[in-house]
Write a protein that holds these residues in place. Structure first.
Motif, short mmCIF file in Angstrom:
data_model
loop_
_atom_site.label_atom_id
_atom_site.label_comp_id
_atom_site.label_asym_id
_atom_site.label_seq_id
_atom_site.Cartn_x
_atom_site.Cartn_y
_atom_site.Cartn_z
N ILE A 152 -60.69 -9.06 -66.72
CA ILE A 152 -59.82 -9.47 -65.63
C ILE A 152 -58.77 -10.44 -66.15
CG2 ILE A 152 -61.23 -11.46 -64.96
CD1 ILE A 152 -60.78 -10.70 -62.05
N ALA A 153 -57.67 -10.57 -65.42
CA ALA A 153 -56.72 -11.62 -65.74
C ALA A 153 -57.29 -12.96 -65.32
CB ALA A 153 -55.40 -11.36 -65.02
N GLU A 154 -56.84 -14.02 -65.96
CA GLU A 154 -57.37 -15.36 -65.68
C GLU A 154 -57.38 -15.64 -64.19
OE1 GLU A 154 -56.83 -19.87 -67.49
OE2 GLU A 154 -55.21 -18.42 -67.66
N HIS A 155 -58.50 -16.14 -63.71
CA HIS A 155 -58.72 -16.24 -62.27
C HIS A 155 -59.69 -17.39 -62.00
CE1 HIS A 155 -59.40 -14.88 -58.14
NE2 HIS A 155 -58.54 -13.90 -58.33
N THR A 156 -59.59 -17.96 -60.81
CA THR A 156 -60.58 -18.96 -60.39
C THR A 156 -61.91 -18.25 -60.12
OG1 THR A 156 -58.86 -20.31 -59.38
CG2 THR A 156 -61.13 -20.75 -58.71
N LEU A 157 -62.98 -18.76 -60.74
CA LEU A 157 -64.27 -18.08 -60.67
C LEU A 157 -65.32 -18.98 -60.01
CD1 LEU A 157 -64.47 -16.57 -64.28
CD2 LEU A 157 -63.78 -15.40 -62.18
N ASP A 201 -51.36 -12.47 -53.98
CA ASP A 201 -52.36 -13.53 -54.09
C ASP A 201 -53.30 -13.29 -55.28
OD1 ASP A 201 -51.32 -14.80 -51.90
OD2 ASP A 201 -52.80 -14.02 -50.49
N VAL A 202 -53.49 -12.02 -55.66
CA VAL A 202 -54.37 -11.74 -56.80
C VAL A 202 -53.74 -12.23 -58.11
CG1 VAL A 202 -55.55 -9.79 -55.74
CG2 VAL A 202 -53.44 -9.39 -57.01
N HIS A 203 -52.45 -12.56 -58.08
CA HIS A 203 -51.77 -13.11 -59.26
C HIS A 203 -51.49 -14.60 -59.05
CE1 HIS A 203 -49.92 -8.81 -59.90
NE2 HIS A 203 -51.22 -8.84 -60.13
N VAL A 205 -52.62 -17.36 -60.25
CA VAL A 205 -52.44 -18.17 -61.46
C VAL A 205 -51.03 -18.00 -61.99
CG1 VAL A 205 -53.19 -18.52 -63.84
CG2 VAL A 205 -54.89 -18.13 -62.04
N LEU A 206 -50.56 -16.76 -62.01
CA LEU A 206 -49.21 -16.47 -62.47
C LEU A 206 -48.18 -17.08 -61.52
CD1 LEU A 206 -47.69 -14.97 -64.67
CD2 LEU A 206 -47.83 -12.90 -63.30
N ARG A 207 -48.44 -16.99 -60.22
CA ARG A 207 -47.51 -17.58 -59.24
C ARG A 207 -47.38 -19.09 -59.46
NH1 ARG A 207 -49.22 -17.27 -53.19
NH2 ARG A 207 -49.34 -15.04 -53.68
N ASN A 208 -48.50 -19.74 -59.74
CA ASN A 208 -48.46 -21.18 -59.97
C ASN A 208 -47.64 -21.54 -61.20
OD1 ASN A 208 -50.00 -21.76 -57.71
ND2 ASN A 208 -51.94 -21.73 -58.83
N MET A 209 -47.66 -20.69 -62.22
CA MET A 209 -46.82 -20.91 -63.40
C MET A 209 -45.35 -20.84 -63.02
SD MET A 209 -48.70 -18.69 -66.37
CE MET A 209 -50.48 -18.75 -66.63
N ILE A 210 -45.01 -19.85 -62.18
CA ILE A 210 -43.61 -19.70 -61.73
C ILE A 210 -43.18 -20.92 -60.94
CG2 ILE A 210 -42.05 -18.32 -60.31
CD1 ILE A 210 -43.91 -15.90 -60.93
N GLU A 229 -50.64 -9.97 -49.86
CA GLU A 229 -51.93 -9.30 -49.72
C GLU A 229 -52.02 -7.99 -50.50
OE1 GLU A 229 -53.00 -8.90 -45.64
OE2 GLU A 229 -52.85 -11.06 -45.23
N VAL A 230 -50.99 -7.66 -51.24
CA VAL A 230 -51.01 -6.43 -52.04
C VAL A 230 -52.00 -6.61 -53.19
CG1 VAL A 230 -49.68 -4.95 -53.58
CG2 VAL A 230 -48.66 -5.78 -51.45
N GLY A 231 -52.87 -5.64 -53.37
CA GLY A 231 -53.87 -5.73 -54.42
C GLY A 231 -53.67 -4.78 -55.58
N ASN A 232 -52.62 -3.96 -55.51
CA ASN A 232 -52.41 -2.90 -56.49
C ASN A 232 -51.05 -3.09 -57.15
OD1 ASN A 232 -51.78 -0.38 -57.74
ND2 ASN A 232 -53.33 0.60 -56.48
N PHE A 233 -51.04 -3.17 -58.49
CA PHE A 233 -49.78 -3.38 -59.21
C PHE A 233 -48.81 -2.23 -59.00
CE2 PHE A 233 -47.43 -3.35 -63.42
CZ PHE A 233 -46.59 -4.41 -63.08
N VAL A 234 -49.32 -1.00 -58.81
CA VAL A 234 -48.45 0.14 -58.54
C VAL A 234 -47.67 -0.07 -57.23
CG1 VAL A 234 -48.41 2.60 -57.95
CG2 VAL A 234 -49.81 1.80 -59.85
N THR A 235 -48.34 -0.65 -56.23
CA THR A 235 -47.66 -0.94 -54.97
C THR A 235 -46.57 -1.99 -55.18
OG1 THR A 235 -49.68 -0.45 -53.75
CG2 THR A 235 -47.99 -1.68 -52.58
N VAL A 236 -46.84 -2.99 -56.01
CA VAL A 236 -45.82 -3.99 -56.32
C VAL A 236 -44.61 -3.32 -56.97
CG1 VAL A 236 -45.28 -6.04 -57.70
CG2 VAL A 236 -47.50 -5.86 -56.57
N LEU A 237 -44.86 -2.41 -57.90
CA LEU A 237 -43.75 -1.70 -58.56
C LEU A 237 -42.97 -0.84 -57.56
CD1 LEU A 237 -45.42 -0.59 -61.92
CD2 LEU A 237 -43.69 -2.37 -61.59
N ALA A 238 -43.68 -0.23 -56.61
CA ALA A 238 -42.98 0.55 -55.58
C ALA A 238 -42.09 -0.36 -54.74
CB ALA A 238 -44.00 1.27 -54.70
N MET A 239 -42.53 -1.58 -54.47
CA MET A 239 -41.72 -2.54 -53.73
C MET A 239 -40.52 -2.98 -54.54
SD MET A 239 -44.83 -4.79 -52.02
CE MET A 239 -43.78 -5.78 -50.92
#
Length: 303
Positions: A152-157, A201-203, A205-210, A229-239
């Motif tokens: 997984i990408a770095e995440h709060t666990l 929101d699943v990113h 950690v990355l958002r906080n860097m930005i 609330e998008v959980g799929n990177f493909v959906t992000v790319l479609a957006m």
């Protein structure tokens, strides 16, 4: 016992997921080694079975309807469960192969399979079972002991899990192919912050860097609420393709079907990295097979 007629087959689900992943009947047919008309006919039969439209067809590609996105979630889980059932009870000869269960978000389905193939070539008696799930689902499955490890990408666990970094990927700005940010090979952070950013929101950690980089510049970043609330990177790319915003993310895992409609540029004046690694249970000893696979990933330092 549920006495409803359950006439969905493994072939139905396999075909649908192949089409959903490839966004193309022809590519799905090639991946399954069957003809394109067979793919089209299977999808028609599946939609008739469940009385729902799952895909939108046009001359160039195939996309999922809202019902199709929901069906994809359930189909992925069902395929995984059926594969696990088969592996648990099917014995080849007198010896059952050792199993290692691994769960990862979508990037795992792109980056991990080549490593699994390499590992299994060296360890014929070990079978790696990869399940694709959301980031939160990955954490939950590992925490509940339903799989050996997550990637997984770095995440709060939660406290019962720990994160072991494996590699980091440099982030770039991803934008529609005709976006002004792509007019140059590198862009300044201040320039890209002028545009709405798609940051689920699943990113976080990355958002906080930005946000941190924006604070250094005294700029308020604009995040698109519809992407949270998008959980799929493909959906992000479609957006991104639809012009709803840009995103800041590693570009290695962009699916091939998006390479002609989105582009990327390096960020010139800051270093934003996405860190990927293993999540493992605290105070739990891996099986010898799982430990071998974890060590394989550690030695490669790249997925």
């Amino acid at each position: 016992m549920d006495k409803r007629a359950l006439d969905l087959t493994y072939k139905d689900l396999q075909t649908f997921l192949a089409v959903a992943e490839a966004s193309s009947f022809s590519d799905a047919a090639e991946n399954l080694n069957i003809s394109q008309p067979s793919i089209s006919n299977r999808m028609k039969v599946l939609e008739e079975k469940i009385q729902r439209q799952l895909i939108i067809r046009d001359t160039r590609s195939v996309s999922l309807t809202h019902e199709g996105e929901r069906f994809k979630e359930y189909a992925t889980k069902a395929i995984s469960a059926l594969s696990e059932l088969y592996d648990e009870f099917h014995v080849k000869g007198k010896k059952r192969a050792s199993k290692v269960t691994v769960v990862a978000p979508m990037f795992g389905s792109v980056l991990i399979p080549p490593r699994i193939a390499t590992f299994q070539d060296k360890h014929i008696g070990i079978k790696i079972i990869l399940t694709v799930a959301s980031g939160d689902e990955t954490i939950d499955l590992v925490a509940k002991g339903k799989c050996d490890m997550g990637i997984i990408a770095e995440h709060t666990l939660p406290p019962e899990l720990y994160f072991e970094p494996l590699l980091s990927e440099q982030c770039q700005v991803i934008a529609p192919i005709d976006h002004p940010l792509l007019d140059q090979r590198t862009v300044e952070m201040a320039d890209l912050l002028k545009y709405p950013i798609l940051s689920p929101d699943v990113h976080i950690v990355l958002r906080n860097m930005i946000i941190l980089e924006a604070e250094k510049l005294g700029v308020e970043p604009i995040f698109v609420p519809g992407a949270f609330e998008v959980g799929n990177f493909v959906t992000v790319l479609a957006m991104v393709q639809a012009g709803l915003g840009i995103c800041i993310y590693p570009t290695k895992i962009i699916p091939e079907q998006f390479l002609s409609v989105v582009g990327c540029s390096d960020i010139a004046d800051c270093n934003i990295e996405r860190v990927y690694g293993l999540i493992l249970p605290q105070n739990h000893q891996l099986s010898s097979a799982a430990n071998l696979f974890a060590n394989e990933l550690r030695s490669l330092k790249t997925l």
